[in-house]
Design a protein around this motif. Structure first.
Motif, PDB file in Angstrom:
ATOM      1  N   LEU A  56      25.615  47.290 -11.254  1.00  0.00           N
ATOM      2  CA  LEU A  56      26.730  46.319 -10.073  1.00  0.00           C
ATOM      3  C   LEU A  56      26.624  46.930  -9.069  1.00  0.00           C
ATOM      4  CD1 LEU A  56      28.661  43.563 -10.508  1.00  0.00           C
ATOM      5  CD2 LEU A  56      30.601  44.750 -10.681  1.00  0.00           C
ATOM      6  N   PRO A  57      26.335  46.223  -7.971  1.00  0.00           N
ATOM      7  CA  PRO A  57      26.762  47.378  -6.923  1.00  0.00           C
ATOM      8  C   PRO A  57      28.208  47.410  -6.424  1.00  0.00           C
ATOM      9  CG  PRO A  57      25.813  44.915  -6.753  1.00  0.00           C
ATOM     10  CD  PRO A  57      26.055  44.731  -8.004  1.00  0.00           C
ATOM     11  N   GLN A  58      28.353  48.062  -5.482  1.00  0.00           N
ATOM     12  CA  GLN A  58      29.202  48.879  -4.618  1.00  0.00           C
ATOM     13  C   GLN A  58      29.332  48.024  -4.279  1.00  0.00           C
ATOM     14  OE1 GLN A  58      28.505  53.564  -3.912  1.00  0.00           O
ATOM     15  NE2 GLN A  58      28.538  54.035  -5.577  1.00  0.00           N
ATOM     16  N   GLY A  59      31.705  48.400  -4.140  1.00  0.00           N
ATOM     17  CA  GLY A  59      32.268  47.658  -3.415  1.00  0.00           C
ATOM     18  C   GLY A  59      31.876  45.744  -3.742  1.00  0.00           C
ATOM     19  N   PHE A  60      31.444  45.941  -4.848  1.00  0.00           N
ATOM     20  CA  PHE A  60      32.076  44.120  -5.406  1.00  0.00           C
ATOM     21  C   PHE A  60      32.684  44.132  -6.845  1.00  0.00           C
ATOM     22  CE2 PHE A  60      27.975  43.500  -2.480  1.00  0.00           C
ATOM     23  CZ  PHE A  60      28.797  42.756  -1.073  1.00  0.00           C
ATOM     24  N   THR A  61      33.460  43.305  -6.608  1.00  0.00           N
ATOM     25  CA  THR A  61      33.584  42.789  -8.487  1.00  0.00           C
ATOM     26  C   THR A  61      32.410  41.994  -9.210  1.00  0.00           C
ATOM     27  OG1 THR A  61      34.855  40.606  -7.915  1.00  0.00           O
ATOM     28  CG2 THR A  61      36.134  42.968  -8.136  1.00  0.00           C
ATOM     29  N   ALA A  62      32.511  41.780  -9.799  1.00  0.00           N
ATOM     30  CA  ALA A  62      31.937  41.200 -11.077  1.00  0.00           C
ATOM     31  C   ALA A  62      31.712  39.526 -10.608  1.00  0.00           C
ATOM     32  CB  ALA A  62      32.409  40.378 -12.566  1.00  0.00           C
ATOM     33  N   LYS A  63      32.753  39.294 -10.342  1.00  0.00           N
ATOM     34  CA  LYS A  63      33.014  37.672  -9.480  1.00  0.00           C
ATOM     35  C   LYS A  63      32.665  37.686  -7.786  1.00  0.00           C
ATOM     36  CE  LYS A  63      36.224  34.539  -8.456  1.00  0.00           C
ATOM     37  NZ  LYS A  63      37.440  33.684  -8.339  1.00  0.00           N
ATOM     38  N   GLN A  64      32.564  38.687  -7.663  1.00  0.00           N
ATOM     39  CA  GLN A  64      32.680  38.918  -5.890  1.00  0.00           C
ATOM     40  C   GLN A  64      31.075  38.470  -6.172  1.00  0.00           C
ATOM     41  OE1 GLN A  64      34.932  42.309  -4.710  1.00  0.00           O
ATOM     42  NE2 GLN A  64      36.610  40.878  -3.473  1.00  0.00           N
ATOM     43  N   ALA A  65      30.060  39.543  -7.093  1.00  0.00           N
ATOM     44  CA  ALA A  65      28.624  39.880  -6.854  1.00  0.00           C
ATOM     45  C   ALA A  65      27.691  38.245  -7.097  1.00  0.00           C
ATOM     46  CB  ALA A  65      28.620  41.069  -7.822  1.00  0.00           C
ATOM     47  N   LEU A  66      29.124  37.486  -7.836  1.00  0.00           N
ATOM     48  CA  LEU A  66      28.003  36.560  -8.942  1.00  0.00           C
ATOM     49  C   LEU A  66      28.457  35.116  -7.242  1.00  0.00           C
ATOM     50  CD1 LEU A  66      26.721  35.485 -10.891  1.00  0.00           C
ATOM     51  CD2 LEU A  66      27.370  37.613 -10.979  1.00  0.00           C
ATOM     52  N   ALA A  67      29.834  35.872  -6.425  1.00  0.00           N
ATOM     53  CA  ALA A  67      29.675  34.680  -5.373  1.00  0.00           C
ATOM     54  C   ALA A  67      28.941  34.716  -4.811  1.00  0.00           C
ATOM     55  CB  ALA A  67      30.714  34.622  -4.499  1.00  0.00           C
ATOM     56  N   ILE A  68      28.033  35.859  -3.985  1.00  0.00           N
ATOM     57  CA  ILE A  68      27.131  36.366  -3.416  1.00  0.00           C
ATOM     58  C   ILE A  68      25.807  35.761  -4.498  1.00  0.00           C
ATOM     59  CG2 ILE A  68      25.324  37.613  -2.445  1.00  0.00           C
ATOM     60  CD1 ILE A  68      27.809  39.689  -2.364  1.00  0.00           C
ATOM     61  N   GLY A  69      25.334  35.973  -5.646  1.00  0.00           N
ATOM     62  CA  GLY A  69      24.575  35.331  -6.275  1.00  0.00           C
ATOM     63  C   GLY A  69      22.973  35.581  -6.257  1.00  0.00           C
ATOM     64  N   THR A  70      22.385  34.955  -6.846  1.00  0.00           N
ATOM     65  CA  THR A  70      21.073  34.558  -6.101  1.00  0.00           C
ATOM     66  C   THR A  70      20.590  33.941  -4.805  1.00  0.00           C
ATOM     67  OG1 THR A  70      19.972  34.464  -8.427  1.00  0.00           O
ATOM     68  CG2 THR A  70      18.486  33.231  -7.177  1.00  0.00           C
ATOM     69  N   ALA A  71      21.575  33.168  -4.695  1.00  0.00           N
ATOM     70  CA  ALA A  71      21.104  32.696  -3.448  1.00  0.00           C
ATOM     71  C   ALA A  71      21.575  33.124  -1.878  1.00  0.00           C
ATOM     72  CB  ALA A  71      22.824  31.199  -3.441  1.00  0.00           C
ATOM     73  N   GLY A  72      22.807  34.122  -2.282  1.00  0.00           N
ATOM     74  CA  GLY A  72      23.113  35.636  -1.278  1.00  0.00           C
ATOM     75  C   GLY A  72      21.873  36.951  -1.362  1.00  0.00           C
ATOM     76  N   TYR A  73      21.198  36.608  -2.459  1.00  0.00           N
ATOM     77  CA  TYR A  73      20.541  37.910  -2.655  1.00  0.00           C
ATOM     78  C   TYR A  73      19.081  37.379  -1.689  1.00  0.00           C
ATOM     79  CZ  TYR A  73      17.081  39.195  -5.159  1.00  0.00           C
ATOM     80  OH  TYR A  73      15.347  39.887  -5.998  1.00  0.00           O
TER      81      TYR A  73
END
Length: 327
Positions: free
Chosen positions: A113-130
């Motif tokens: 899980l990337p530093q600086g992000f919670t699990a929810k925030q990382a998925l708010a980014i998700g495949t679309a943001g990535y």
């Protein structure tokens, strides 16, 4: 037992429904994960509604990305309790995905899980943001600078488009957003778009070459929109193509490429090596305002996924849909 969305195709037809699943049904893999959050992407909409042949075996748990905590691991790369993230790798298409409370996958598909992000925030980014970040990285590698001119983002109100706008504007670029939902103009300008144009300007058949306007383009639409975007790109400009919302066809000519030196970058977010994924998330951690994540994303329950998949395919969803699989 755990809950998940199961897609089936049999004598009763094609259907997706919330089901109770036995742990013994999980596919093979090195790492078993307690899923905390997944998302609904365009591919997930196709998988759940059956409007596109993305599911390659049945039954299938859709969900092309997820974040969660390791429950079991036979890989030296991860141990029980580690927080992990997955985007792509055919998960949700050929291998059970994230729209369930558990998943078992290959270790090589996961990143910490990337530093600086919670699990929810990382998925708010998700495949679309990535994916949007990979597009921006391609334009950066091309040498694009804010002083080169306007950057067009198509499919602007969708997940990739929303993130492309905010990332490019954070980097100082003048972003022009193209959307079929002009009612979302205020939202797009809040993300950083300098101007919003109707997609009809780009979505009809056009000329092989048109008046030069764009220094670069991030396109998630394909078809005539991508063709027209290329035709309007300035000499030595670049276009990053990552989607096919309008269609998989590309009714263009070689003119933009051999007469203006335009470069077309194809962005594949599915099988990117781990090091490049981590680099993309490092940039995202620097560029994404966590308050912007709240603007772009909306949380739904696992049970709501089927209903929202239909809304997504109808073009009625703005930004990102995060799925809390445990409610």
């Amino acid at each position: 037992m755990f809950r998940g969305i199961l897609v089936n195709k049999d004598d009763q037809g094609y259907r997706a429904e919330l089901s109770d699943i036995d742990e013994s049904s999980l596919p093979a893999g090195d790492v078993k994960v307690k899923v905390l959050y997944s998302t609904l992407n365009y591919k997930d909409g196709l998988a759940i509604t059956g409007k596109g042949p993305v599911v390659r075996s049945f039954p299938m748990v859709p969900g092309i990305d997820f974040a969660g905590q390791v429950l079991e691991s036979s890989s030296p790369d991860f141990k029980v309790g580690d927080m992990v993230l997955l985007n792509g790798w055919g998960v949700g298409e050929g291998h059970w995905g994230g729209l369930a409370q558990q998943a078992r996958v290959k270790a090589e598909w996961l990143i910490p899980l990337p530093q600086g992000f919670t699990a929810k925030q990382a998925l708010a980014i998700g495949t679309a943001g990535y994916t949007a970040m990979l597009c921006v990285m391609a334009l950066q590698k091309h040498g694009l600078k804010p002083s080169d001119g306007e950057v067009l983002v198509t499919g602007a109100a969708g997940g990739v488009g929303s993130f492309a706008i905010t990332l490019l504007s954070q980097l100082g670029f003048t972003v022009i957003a193209s959307t079929g939902r002009m009612a979302e103009a205020d939202y797009l300008k809040k993300l950083g778009a300098a101007e919003v144009i109707d997609r009809a300007v780009l979505s009809a058949p056009g000329k092989p070459l048109a008046k030069e306007r764009w220094a670069a383009v991030v396109d998630s639409v394909g078809s005539h929109t991508l063709a027209n975007a290329c035709a309007q790109t300035k000499s030595d400009g670049a276009v990053a193509a990552c989607g096919l919302a309008q269609g998989m066809d590309f009714p263009s000519s070689v003119a933009p490429f051999i007469l203006r030196g335009v470069t077309l970058y194809g962005i594949n977010s599915v099988t990117v090596p781990r090091a490049k994924r981590i680099a993309a998330y490092e940039q995202l951690s620097k560029l994404v305002d966590l308050k912007t994540l709240e603007e772009i994303s909306h949380e739904i329950s696992l049970e709501d996924s089927v209903k929202y998949a239909a809304e997504l395919m109808a073009g009625n969803v703005r930004g990102r849909l995060i799925v809390d699989v445990n409610r």
